[in-house]
Design an enzyme around this catalytic site. Structure first.
Site, mmCIF file in Angstrom:
data_model
loop_
_atom_site.group_PDB
_atom_site.id
_atom_site.type_symbol
_atom_site.label_atom_id
_atom_site.label_comp_id
_atom_site.label_asym_id
_atom_site.label_seq_id
_atom_site.Cartn_x
_atom_site.Cartn_y
_atom_site.Cartn_z
ATOM 1 N N HIS A 87 -6.412 -2.784 -4.644
ATOM 2 C CA HIS A 87 -5.101 -2.597 -5.267
ATOM 3 C C HIS A 87 -4.695 -3.880 -6.000
ATOM 4 O O HIS A 87 -4.637 -4.958 -5.406
ATOM 5 C CB HIS A 87 -4.068 -2.207 -4.216
ATOM 6 C CG HIS A 87 -4.360 -0.866 -3.616
ATOM 7 N ND1 HIS A 87 -4.262 -0.605 -2.278
ATOM 8 C CD2 HIS A 87 -4.785 0.288 -4.198
ATOM 9 C CE1 HIS A 87 -4.598 0.662 -2.057
ATOM 10 N NE2 HIS A 87 -4.923 1.223 -3.203
ATOM 11 N N GLU A 90 -1.995 -6.715 -4.940
ATOM 12 C CA GLU A 90 -2.094 -7.351 -3.625
ATOM 13 C C GLU A 90 -2.877 -8.657 -3.755
ATOM 14 O O GLU A 90 -3.983 -8.798 -3.256
ATOM 15 C CB GLU A 90 -2.739 -6.368 -2.646
ATOM 16 C CG GLU A 90 -1.931 -5.078 -2.522
ATOM 17 C CD GLU A 90 -2.655 -3.947 -1.786
ATOM 18 O OE1 GLU A 90 -3.779 -4.155 -1.306
ATOM 19 O OE2 GLU A 90 -2.072 -2.849 -1.699
ATOM 20 N N ARG A 147 -0.652 -1.147 -9.324
ATOM 21 C CA ARG A 147 -1.422 -0.912 -8.112
ATOM 22 C C ARG A 147 -2.837 -0.413 -8.402
ATOM 23 O O ARG A 147 -3.789 -0.754 -7.711
ATOM 24 C CB ARG A 147 -0.671 0.134 -7.269
ATOM 25 C CG ARG A 147 -1.440 0.716 -6.085
ATOM 26 C CD ARG A 147 -0.605 1.810 -5.420
ATOM 27 N NE ARG A 147 -1.388 2.616 -4.491
ATOM 28 C CZ ARG A 147 -1.491 2.381 -3.192
ATOM 29 N NH1 ARG A 147 -0.887 1.347 -2.662
ATOM 30 N NH2 ARG A 147 -2.201 3.171 -2.431
ATOM 31 N N HIS A 196 -6.172 -5.759 2.257
ATOM 32 C CA HIS A 196 -5.004 -5.343 1.475
ATOM 33 C C HIS A 196 -3.786 -6.178 1.879
ATOM 34 O O HIS A 196 -3.849 -7.004 2.774
ATOM 35 C CB HIS A 196 -4.686 -3.866 1.752
ATOM 36 C CG HIS A 196 -5.739 -2.919 1.303
ATOM 37 N ND1 HIS A 196 -5.569 -2.055 0.247
ATOM 38 C CD2 HIS A 196 -6.990 -2.688 1.770
ATOM 39 C CE1 HIS A 196 -6.664 -1.345 0.080
ATOM 40 N NE2 HIS A 196 -7.550 -1.701 0.994
ATOM 41 N N GLU A 270 -4.073 -5.204 6.484
ATOM 42 C CA GLU A 270 -2.905 -5.363 5.614
ATOM 43 C C GLU A 270 -2.315 -6.724 5.970
ATOM 44 O O GLU A 270 -1.722 -6.888 7.037
ATOM 45 C CB GLU A 270 -1.867 -4.258 5.877
ATOM 46 C CG GLU A 270 -2.338 -2.846 5.560
ATOM 47 C CD GLU A 270 -2.210 -2.485 4.084
ATOM 48 O OE1 GLU A 270 -1.723 -3.318 3.281
ATOM 49 O OE2 GLU A 270 -2.618 -1.359 3.731
HETATM 50 ZN ZN LIG Z 1 -3.735 -1.862 -0.725
#
Ligand SMILES: [Zn+2]
Ligand SMILES: *[C@@H]1O[C@H](CO)[C@@H](O)[C@H](O)[C@H]1NC(C)=O
Ligand SMILES: *[C@@H]1O[C@H](CO)[C@@H](O)[C@H](O)[C@H]1NC(C)=O
Ligand SMILES: *[C@@H]1O[C@H](CO)[C@@H](O)[C@H](O)[C@H]1NC(C)=O
Length: 301
Positions: A87, A90, A147, A196, A270
């Site tokens: 993405h 990020e 994104r 991420h 994340e």
């Molecule tokens: Zn992501």
């Protein structure tokens, strides 16, 4: 390190390069051009343990390249996959991939644990998977929060940009480079990591609420150990669980795909933060975020 040792190293560097060698700043976000140059540099500086491989092309025809890191071996090795930057917005994710590479390359000669990793495993690391999107996110402030990839949507998706992660099964064409690689190397791959931001989570398969992985208990155990390792570094709390348990259902992720084809350890990280800055994580948090996540992964292997 003593002053004299530092001076000796600087002198060696300048003599070798014939010009001042600018060291890479891992506490800043970098453009795609800088990251590509950095990848070349890693390969050139560590020819015994780093090689690169082009394994696909983006929609805008850029080569998707990974770094393969480990000792060469006559016998087959197991492997760990890590991708960052699926993405675009990020930015901490590519920063982490670079930090991770720096750390393992800086320690395999002195740290017996990392040396053992290099003997038994190959790391396949893609610092920026969605290169087109990443470049677009650097264009100006209006594109910073982009994104997706840069391909026009297909089918019933009328949006411009395809979500590479949600489309891992649904739209194989877009993520084909990765799925092809994973399938071709599925017996070799022991671990799939996709990095991420943000939310401070460690997600395990599956994203579907009604399916659980055969080794769910083990995945949770490893994930919780990783979260404890993170907490010990700078006190940050990461939640661990399946996506429906801690976030929302998101079946179709690359993490699920990896587990589904038989890669036993599959995790989504994340990274920071919990929403204060979100995707716009300030540069002064790059170093601590990467330090804690690195400790989490050193614990996994
Ligand atoms: Zn992501
Ligand atoms: C992609 O890699 C191939 C093979 O190394 C090279 O010939 C080509 O110029 C590269 N394309 C781009 C856009 O860098
Ligand atoms: C971009 O951000 C800067 C600083 O916040 C601001 O001065 C500028 O007007 C912004 N430009 C656009 C196109 O939004
Ligand atoms: C999960 O199973 C429950 C109970 O059988 C069912 O009601 C629910 O619709 C299922 N959820 C999904 C997303 O399939």
């Amino acid at each position: 390190m003593s002053v004299l040792v530092v001076l000796a190293l600087v002198a060696q560097d300048r003599l070798a390069g014939g010009q001042e060698h600018k060291s890479y700043d891992y506490t800043k976000y970098h453009t795609m051009d800088e990251i590509s140059a950095w990848m070349n540099q890693m390969e050139k500086e560590n020819p015994d343990v780093v090689s690169s491989m082009i394994y696909g092309q983006t929609y805008e025809k850029r080569n998707i390249t990974l770094l393969k890191i480990g000792f060469t071996s006559a016998t087959p090795k197991k492997a760990v996959w890590m991708d960052c930057g699926i993405h675009a917005r990020e930015w901490i994710a590519p920063a982490f991939c670079q930090h991770f590479v720096k750390e393992i390359l800086g320690s395999y000669q002195t740290d017996p644990k990392v040396k053992m990793l290099f003997e038994n495993l190959d790391f396949y690391i893609t610092p920026v998977l969605n290169m087109d999107g990443y470049i677009y996110s650097w264009k100006d402030n209006t594109t910073r929060l982009w994104r997706k990839s840069r391909s026009p949507g297909t089918g019933d998706c009328t949006c411009f940009g395809t979500d590479l992660n949600r489309n891992f099964y649904a739209n194989w064409g877009k993520a084909k480079a990765v799925t092809d690689f994973l399938v071709a190397n599925q017996n070799q791959l022991l671990c799939y990591l996709t990095i991420h931001s943000y939310s401070q989570l460690i997600l395990v398969p599956y994203g579907h609420p009604n399916i659980s992985a055969p080794n769910y208990d083990e995945l949770m155990e490893v994930g919780l150990a990783a979260a404890n390792a993170i907490k010990a570094v700078h006190g940050k709390s990461y939640k661990v669980g399946t996506s429906p348990d801690v976030l929302y259902a998101n079946s179709g992720s690359s993490r699920d795909f990896a587990r589904l084809i038989g890669i036993p350890y599959s995790f989504t990280f994340e990274l920071r933060d919990e929403g204060e800055f979100g995707f716009l994580l300030p540069e002064d948090q790059i170093q601590p975020t990467c330090e804690e996540a690195y400790q989490a992964l050193s614990g996994i292997e």
